[in-house]
Design an enzyme around this catalytic site. Structure first.
Site, PDB file in Angstrom:
ATOM      1  N   CYS A 235       6.214  -0.392   7.479  1.00 27.06           N
ATOM      2  CA  CYS A 235       5.844   0.833   6.756  1.00 27.06           C
ATOM      3  C   CYS A 235       7.042   1.284   5.936  1.00 27.06           C
ATOM      4  O   CYS A 235       8.167   1.317   6.445  1.00 27.06           O
ATOM      5  CB  CYS A 235       5.439   1.922   7.745  1.00 27.06           C
TER       6      CYS A 235
ATOM      7  N   GLN B 125       2.861   9.948   1.878  1.00 23.36           N
ATOM      8  CA  GLN B 125       4.225   9.404   1.974  1.00 23.36           C
ATOM      9  C   GLN B 125       5.158   9.936   0.889  1.00 23.36           C
ATOM     10  O   GLN B 125       6.371   9.842   1.019  1.00 23.36           O
ATOM     11  CB  GLN B 125       4.196   7.875   1.914  1.00 23.36           C
TER      12      GLN B 125
ATOM     13  N   HIS C 175      -2.051   7.426   7.520  1.00 22.93           N
ATOM     14  CA  HIS C 175      -1.074   8.327   6.882  1.00 22.93           C
ATOM     15  C   HIS C 175      -1.753   9.634   6.466  1.00 22.93           C
ATOM     16  O   HIS C 175      -1.170  10.716   6.595  1.00 22.93           O
ATOM     17  CB  HIS C 175      -0.457   7.677   5.646  1.00 22.93           C
TER      18      HIS C 175
ATOM     19  N   GLY D 239       0.840  -1.193   0.000  1.00 18.90           N
ATOM     20  CA  GLY D 239       0.000   0.000   0.000  1.00 18.90           C
ATOM     21  C   GLY D 239       0.874   1.242   0.000  1.00 18.90           C
ATOM     22  O   GLY D 239       2.070   1.161   0.313  1.00 18.90           O
TER      23      GLY D 239
ATOM     24  N   HIS E  71      -4.147   1.375   7.783  1.00 16.81           N
ATOM     25  CA  HIS E  71      -2.770   1.890   7.883  1.00 16.81           C
ATOM     26  C   HIS E  71      -2.601   3.099   6.945  1.00 16.81           C
ATOM     27  O   HIS E  71      -2.047   4.131   7.351  1.00 16.81           O
ATOM     28  CB  HIS E  71      -1.799   0.746   7.532  1.00 16.81           C
ATOM     29  N   GLU E  72      -3.095   2.979   5.707  1.00 20.69           N
ATOM     30  CA  GLU E  72      -2.946   4.082   4.739  1.00 20.69           C
ATOM     31  C   GLU E  72      -3.796   5.290   5.138  1.00 20.69           C
ATOM     32  O   GLU E  72      -3.368   6.438   4.986  1.00 20.69           O
ATOM     33  CB  GLU E  72      -3.333   3.632   3.329  1.00 20.69           C
TER      34      GLU E  72
HETATM   35  O1  GNR Z   1       4.201  -2.562   2.463  1.00 21.24           O
HETATM   36  C1  GNR Z   1       3.576  -2.437   3.525  1.00 21.24           C
HETATM   37  N1  GNR Z   1       3.301  -3.545   4.253  1.00 21.24           N
HETATM   38  C2  GNR Z   1       2.443  -3.549   5.335  1.00 21.24           C
HETATM   39  C3  GNR Z   1       2.442  -4.666   6.156  1.00 21.24           C
HETATM   40  C4  GNR Z   1       1.587  -4.731   7.228  1.00 21.24           C
HETATM   41  C5  GNR Z   1       0.728  -3.704   7.493  1.00 21.24           C
HETATM   42  C6  GNR Z   1       0.722  -2.567   6.696  1.00 21.24           C
HETATM   43  C7  GNR Z   1       1.568  -2.503   5.615  1.00 21.24           C
HETATM   44  S1  GNR Z   1       1.540  -1.105   4.588  1.00 21.24           S
HETATM   45  C8  GNR Z   1       3.183  -1.096   3.998  1.00 21.24           C
HETATM   46  C9  GNR Z   1       3.370  -0.025   2.959  1.00 21.24           C
HETATM   47  C10 GNR Z   1       3.186   1.325   3.608  1.00 21.24           C
HETATM   48  O2  GNR Z   1       3.991   1.835   4.340  1.00 21.24           O
HETATM   49  N2  GNR Z   1       2.067   1.931   3.396  1.00 21.24           N
HETATM   50  O3  GNR Z   1       1.802   3.103   3.983  1.00 21.24           O
HETATM   51 NI    NI Z   2       2.960   3.130   5.805  1.00 21.44          NI
END
Ligand code: GNR
Ligand code: NI
Length: 173
Positions: free
Chosen positions: A91, A51, A137, A46, A133-134
């Protein structure tokens, strides 16, 4: 297409609150393509616009094994959440650090596609983790914010050490 530079913790720009996307023009499509290129190259599952220092509310994701399930969410909003799951997160903005984070298990998200057409997505498991998670951000939040202050201090130290070892010449210049 272009690969964009990913900001790294503790860069203060990662704390910026992203603004809604209001214009669905060719520049937005180009940004989406660049986000995918950057995410796949990293590689990651993601990437939020925040970012790459673009403070607009959009994210891309692809949690599939074969990298053939690209998702774009513009102006995402969570309508419903249910249950909890713990996943070991990483991340791209906090490279080399992994930690357990608890999030909702199942979410219903309302968003727009790159054309501005609204859709609703119901999902769980890894895609639900990734979208949450995104979306963090977009609100200037990082997964390390969920860790204890002690653990976060350890993360900062480990990142400093990684950076020293990655660029010894620059550090002594
Ligand atoms: O690549 C990513 N792997 C991930 C693994 C577990 C939970 C969330 C992520 S998102 C991350 C890419 C990223 O930093 N997205 O903001
Ligand atoms: Ni991230």
């Amino acid at each position: 297409m272009a690969q964009l530079t990913i900001l790294e913790y503790p860069d203060p720009r990662l704390r910026t609150i992203a603004q809604p996307v209001t214009v669905f023009d060719p520049a937005l499509k180009r940004l989406v393509a660049d986000l995918f290129e950057t995410m796949y190259a990293a590689p990651g599952i993601g990437l939020a616009a925040s970012q790459v220092d673009v403070h607009r509310r959009l994210l891309v994701a692809d949690v599939s094994e074969d990298k053939d399930d690209p998702r774009v969410l513009v102006n995402p909003r969570i309508l419903e959440r249910e249950g909890a799951q713990v996943y070991q997160e990483g991340c791209l903005s906090v490279p080399g650090i992994f930690a357990d984070v608890e999030r909702s298990n199942r979410i219903v998200v309302q968003a727009q596609d790159a054309e501005g057409v609204p859709f609703t997505l119901e999902t769980d498991g890894l895609l639900a983790v990734c979208i949450q998670h995104e979306m963090d951000h977009l609100d200037g939040k990082l997964f390390v914010d969920y860790l204890s202050p002690l653990k976060r201090a350890m993360v900062r130290k480990k990142l400093e050490k990684q950076r020293r070892q990655a660029a010894p010449a620059a550090a002594s210049a």
